[in-house]
Design an enzyme around this catalytic site. Structure first.
Site, short mmCIF file in Angstrom:
data_model
loop_
_atom_site.label_atom_id
_atom_site.label_comp_id
_atom_site.label_asym_id
_atom_site.label_seq_id
_atom_site.Cartn_x
_atom_site.Cartn_y
_atom_site.Cartn_z
CG ASN A 152 -2.02 -1.59 1.34
OD1 ASN A 152 -2.44 -1.44 0.29
ND2 ASN A 152 -1.97 -1.76 2.32
NE ARG A 157 4.29 7.22 3.59
CZ ARG A 157 3.79 6.07 3.72
NH1 ARG A 157 3.11 4.91 3.59
NH2 ARG A 157 3.39 6.24 5.46
NE ARG A 207 3.90 -0.06 4.13
CZ ARG A 207 3.46 0.81 4.20
NH1 ARG A 207 3.78 1.52 5.28
NH2 ARG A 207 2.33 1.29 3.39
CE LYS A 251 2.85 -7.16 -7.46
NZ LYS A 251 3.52 -5.75 -7.50
N PRO A 268 5.09 -10.79 -10.71
CG PRO A 268 6.36 -9.33 -9.54
CD PRO A 268 5.98 -10.12 -11.43
CG ASP A 270 0.22 -4.14 -9.81
OD1 ASP A 270 -0.67 -4.61 -10.48
OD2 ASP A 270 1.01 -2.97 -9.31
CG HIS A 272 -2.13 -0.40 -13.65
ND1 HIS A 272 -3.48 -0.33 -13.58
CD2 HIS A 272 -1.04 -0.24 -13.52
CE1 HIS A 272 -2.89 0.27 -14.64
NE2 HIS A 272 -1.49 0.04 -14.49
CD GLN A 314 4.77 -7.21 -14.32
OE1 GLN A 314 5.26 -7.67 -14.07
NE2 GLN A 314 3.68 -7.17 -13.58
CG PHE A 318 5.23 -2.22 -13.80
CD1 PHE A 318 4.32 -2.70 -12.82
CD2 PHE A 318 6.64 -1.36 -12.89
CE1 PHE A 318 4.06 -2.30 -11.55
CE2 PHE A 318 6.45 -0.81 -11.70
CZ PHE A 318 4.68 -0.67 -10.93
#
Length: 338
Positions: A152, A157, A207, A251, A268, A270, A272, A314, A318
């Site tokens: 998330n 960040r 986390r 993931k 992977p 997600d 999206h 991928q 991406f």
């Protein structure tokens, strides 16, 4: 290579590898959320930490130029306000080997692009605009804990979080242009009794428990060496071992498998990628959420389409999506998050 283009290091210490842009584009690879320890220190120059050393990389035509900085001596640590640094004394063959391994330059990327373009019209549309997107081969410990941080989250960040992690728990390496650089924390540094509390104080939130918990689980189980040995295990076995760790779902496990454990078939997925599979490729998966079954079906679809290096293909799409500024249904594009 013009001397005025070289960052603040002695030009005689710069070395190069032959590497055409079709095989590697630093600007695409190092900014696409595979690793979070590189920054564009000057136009076209990328500085980061690799193998316990600080490097600056840049490209000029078919050459990949690099220089490596050394660690501070003990007496230098007393002079940190001046931020001293010195050139590393590493064997040329060894530094070449480290870079070739990190960028997996023995994998012929141009041939893979041609195969993917022939099999996939959508890939063919983006291939010319996004050449040289390779998959990095990272240290498994660094890769694992970096991607636990991605849940998330988004690239800027995540990068800031990992910088705080390294400053708080990692060994100081050197300082360039008043910016200190630290090694990624060792496994033992993350297993301390106060590790979780310190991480929470640094803003890691939930986390923090996953990082300290996974560090203890690895230290008490397979260890750092065992984690690295997953490179020789099957994809299914490596993925299963990773998913048993706190905070590691399918993931994150696939990111670690692809980016550090030599599992080129790991894709992977997600939310999206799930939308791309459904809307652009017409993959028929039931439900309105990314269930474990849908996750597996999407991965299997792309493995069937792109072949044994499906995870690499991928990574290209991406990167293309990231650069074109397309956004998923959620608030913003996330970086390989779980």
């Amino acid at each position: 290579m013009k001397l005025r283009d070289v960052p603040s290091a002695c030009p005689s210490l710069w070395r190069c590898l032959q590497c055409p842009p079709a095989e590697l584009r630093l600007d695409l690879v190092l900014s696409s959320g595979q690793s979070f320890r590189w920054w564009e220190s000057s136009p076209g120059a990328w500085t980061g930490v690799l193998g316990g050393r600080v490097w600056t990389l840049r490209q000029d035509g078919d050459r990949l130029w690099y220089t490596v900085y050394g660690e501070e001596d003990e007496h230098e640590e007393e002079e940190r306000d001046g931020c001293p640094s010195k050139a590393a004394k590493l064997d040329v063959a060894e530094t070449d080997r480290i870079l070739r391994d990190y960028f997996q330059l023995d994998v012929g990327l141009s041939a893979l692009y041609r195969a993917w373009a022939a099999a996939d019209p959508l890939f063919h549309k983006v291939a010319n605009d996004f050449p040289g997107v390779r998959v990095l081969r990272q240290d498994p410990v660094e890769c694992l804990f970096s991607f636990i941080c991605t849940s998330n989250n988004h690239i800027s960040r995540i990068t800031a979080m990992i910088e705080r992690l390294c400053q708080a728990f990692g060994r100081r390496l050197c300082c360039l242009d008043s910016r200190p650089f630290h090694a990624f924390p060792s496994l033992s540094a993350l297993t301390g009794a106060d590790a979780e509390a310190r991480l929470r104080a640094l803003g890691f939130g939930y986390r923090a428990k996953f990082i300290s918990g996974s560090a203890r689980a690895i230290a008490e189980g397979l260890g750092t060496e065992g984690l690295c040995q997953l490179r020789t295990a099957s994809y299914a076995e490596a993925r299963s071992v990773l998913c048993a760790l706190p905070g590691v779902g399918a993931k994150v496990a696939d990111c670690v498998c692809l980016l550090s454990l030599d599992k080129a078939e790991a894709v992977p997925v997600d939310t999206h990628v799930w939308h791309i599979a459904r809307q652009r490729y017409g993959v028929a998966v039931g439900g309105k959420s990314l269930t474990p079954r849908a996750y597996q079906e999407i991965g299997d679809f792309f493995r069937g389409l792109w072949g044994p290096h499906a995870g690499w293909a991928q990574a290209v799409l991406f990167c293309a999506d990231l650069r074109k500024g397309q956004k998923p249904a959620c608030s913003q594009r996330q970086a390989w998050e779980s």
